[in-house]
Design a protein around this motif. Structure first.
Motif, PDB file in Angstrom:
ATOM      1  N   GLY A 107     -11.997 -17.224 -19.616  1.00 47.12           N
ATOM      2  CA  GLY A 107     -11.459 -18.230 -20.535  1.00 47.12           C
ATOM      3  C   GLY A 107     -10.844 -19.401 -19.794  1.00 47.12           C
ATOM      4  N   ASP A 108     -10.000 -19.119 -18.811  1.00 41.40           N
ATOM      5  CA  ASP A 108      -9.387 -20.193 -18.029  1.00 41.40           C
ATOM      6  C   ASP A 108     -10.393 -20.824 -17.079  1.00 41.40           C
ATOM      7  OD1 ASP A 108      -6.925 -19.954 -19.228  1.00 41.40           O
ATOM      8  OD2 ASP A 108      -6.150 -18.560 -17.731  1.00 41.40           O
ATOM      9  N   ALA A 109     -11.287 -20.032 -16.525  1.00 34.08           N
ATOM     10  CA  ALA A 109     -12.264 -20.555 -15.568  1.00 34.08           C
ATOM     11  C   ALA A 109     -13.212 -21.560 -16.209  1.00 34.08           C
ATOM     12  CB  ALA A 109     -13.068 -19.406 -14.961  1.00 34.08           C
ATOM     13  N   LEU A 110     -13.407 -21.476 -17.503  1.00 33.36           N
ATOM     14  CA  LEU A 110     -14.327 -22.387 -18.189  1.00 33.36           C
ATOM     15  C   LEU A 110     -13.674 -23.707 -18.586  1.00 33.36           C
ATOM     16  CD1 LEU A 110     -16.211 -19.753 -20.353  1.00 33.36           C
ATOM     17  CD2 LEU A 110     -17.118 -21.011 -18.396  1.00 33.36           C
ATOM     18  N   GLN A 154     -23.933 -18.993 -13.285  1.00 37.34           N
ATOM     19  CA  GLN A 154     -22.802 -19.439 -12.491  1.00 37.34           C
ATOM     20  C   GLN A 154     -21.678 -18.407 -12.434  1.00 37.34           C
ATOM     21  OE1 GLN A 154     -21.186 -23.210 -13.677  1.00 37.34           O
ATOM     22  NE2 GLN A 154     -19.751 -23.276 -11.982  1.00 37.34           N
ATOM     23  N   HIS A 155     -21.418 -17.721 -13.545  1.00 37.47           N
ATOM     24  CA  HIS A 155     -20.231 -16.876 -13.622  1.00 37.47           C
ATOM     25  C   HIS A 155     -20.483 -15.371 -13.667  1.00 37.47           C
ATOM     26  CE1 HIS A 155     -17.635 -20.316 -14.113  1.00 37.47           C
ATOM     27  NE2 HIS A 155     -18.427 -20.770 -15.055  1.00 37.47           N
ATOM     28  N   CYS A 156     -21.669 -14.936 -14.048  1.00 34.51           N
ATOM     29  CA  CYS A 156     -21.872 -13.515 -14.330  1.00 34.51           C
ATOM     30  C   CYS A 156     -22.907 -12.829 -13.438  1.00 34.51           C
ATOM     31  CB  CYS A 156     -22.310 -13.323 -15.787  1.00 34.51           C
ATOM     32  SG  CYS A 156     -21.293 -14.199 -16.986  1.00 34.51           S
ATOM     33  N   ALA A 157     -23.926 -13.571 -13.035  1.00 34.23           N
ATOM     34  CA  ALA A 157     -25.070 -12.971 -12.345  1.00 34.23           C
ATOM     35  C   ALA A 157     -24.705 -12.333 -11.016  1.00 34.23           C
ATOM     36  CB  ALA A 157     -26.181 -14.007 -12.148  1.00 34.23           C
ATOM     37  N   ARG A 158     -23.693 -12.835 -10.340  1.00 33.11           N
ATOM     38  CA  ARG A 158     -23.311 -12.271  -9.037  1.00 33.11           C
ATOM     39  C   ARG A 158     -23.018 -10.773  -9.172  1.00 33.11           C
ATOM     40  NH1 ARG A 158     -21.714 -14.458  -4.389  1.00 33.11           N
ATOM     41  NH2 ARG A 158     -21.444 -16.510  -5.312  1.00 33.11           N
ATOM     42  N   ALA A 176     -16.645 -20.530  -6.212  1.00 32.86           N
ATOM     43  CA  ALA A 176     -17.931 -21.035  -6.705  1.00 32.86           C
ATOM     44  C   ALA A 176     -17.766 -21.720  -8.045  1.00 32.86           C
ATOM     45  CB  ALA A 176     -18.932 -19.884  -6.838  1.00 32.86           C
ATOM     46  N   GLN A 177     -16.807 -21.264  -8.845  1.00 34.78           N
ATOM     47  CA  GLN A 177     -16.643 -21.865 -10.158  1.00 34.78           C
ATOM     48  C   GLN A 177     -15.507 -22.870 -10.199  1.00 34.78           C
ATOM     49  OE1 GLN A 177     -14.004 -20.949 -12.523  1.00 34.78           O
ATOM     50  NE2 GLN A 177     -12.984 -19.836 -10.913  1.00 34.78           N
ATOM     51  N   ALA A 178     -14.922 -23.191  -9.046  1.00 40.54           N
ATOM     52  CA  ALA A 178     -13.792 -24.112  -9.019  1.00 40.54           C
ATOM     53  C   ALA A 178     -14.143 -25.471  -9.603  1.00 40.54           C
ATOM     54  CB  ALA A 178     -13.260 -24.258  -7.603  1.00 40.54           C
TER      55      ALA A 178
END
Length: 142
Positions: free
Chosen positions: A107-110, A42-46, A25-27
């Motif tokens: 960190g890397d995902a952002l 996008q990154h935390c709510a799941r 999803a964050q790709a």
């Protein structure tokens, strides 16, 4: 057959699948100027839930219950621990369930191609996310 080990493996596999889904999803990465709320969604709510209470749709399948992020200030004696929160997000500080097989290190995902994978832009995104988390802290009860 004892059901406990089987339940444990189902939870482990669910966590792996959910981490893979989160990575997919964050790709594409966040938009270059995504707000902290957008980054959170996008990154935390799941896992942490729409309101940050640790009740996201993926939470039941995880090995560790996601933290209620609305109580970070309360748990830190009334002061929001922004430096610690940033270090947990980027992977410099370990937290149970963070940075291991359960919570991806963001960190890397952002890092996004549109920003040239710029470390400064990553720090700015993390700062926006930290400010959003500070904004959702539960109010002190009187």
């Amino acid at each position: 057959m004892d059901r406990q080990p089987m339940v444990w493996w189902v939870r482990v596999l669910a966590g792996i699948v959910l981490a893979g889904l989160a990575a997919g999803a964050q790709a594409a990465g966040p938009s270059p100027e995504a707000s902290g709320a957008e980054l959170y969604k996008q990154h935390c709510a799941r896992c942490h839930g729409a309101e940050g209470r640790g009740d996201g749709p993926a939470a039941p399948g995880l090995l560790y219950v996601p933290s209620d992020l609305t109580g970070l200030s309360r748990r830190a004696g009334g002061r929001f621990p922004s430096d610690l929160v940033a270090r947990v997000i980027d992977g410099r500080a370990s937290q149970k369930g963070h940075g291991g097989t359960e919570m991806p290190v963001w960190g890397d995902a952002l890092k996004v191609p549109e920003q040239g994978y710029d470390e400064k832009k990553v720090r700015e995104s993390i700062a926006r996310l930290v400010r959003h988390l500070e904004s959702i802290q539960e109010k002190a009860r009187r």
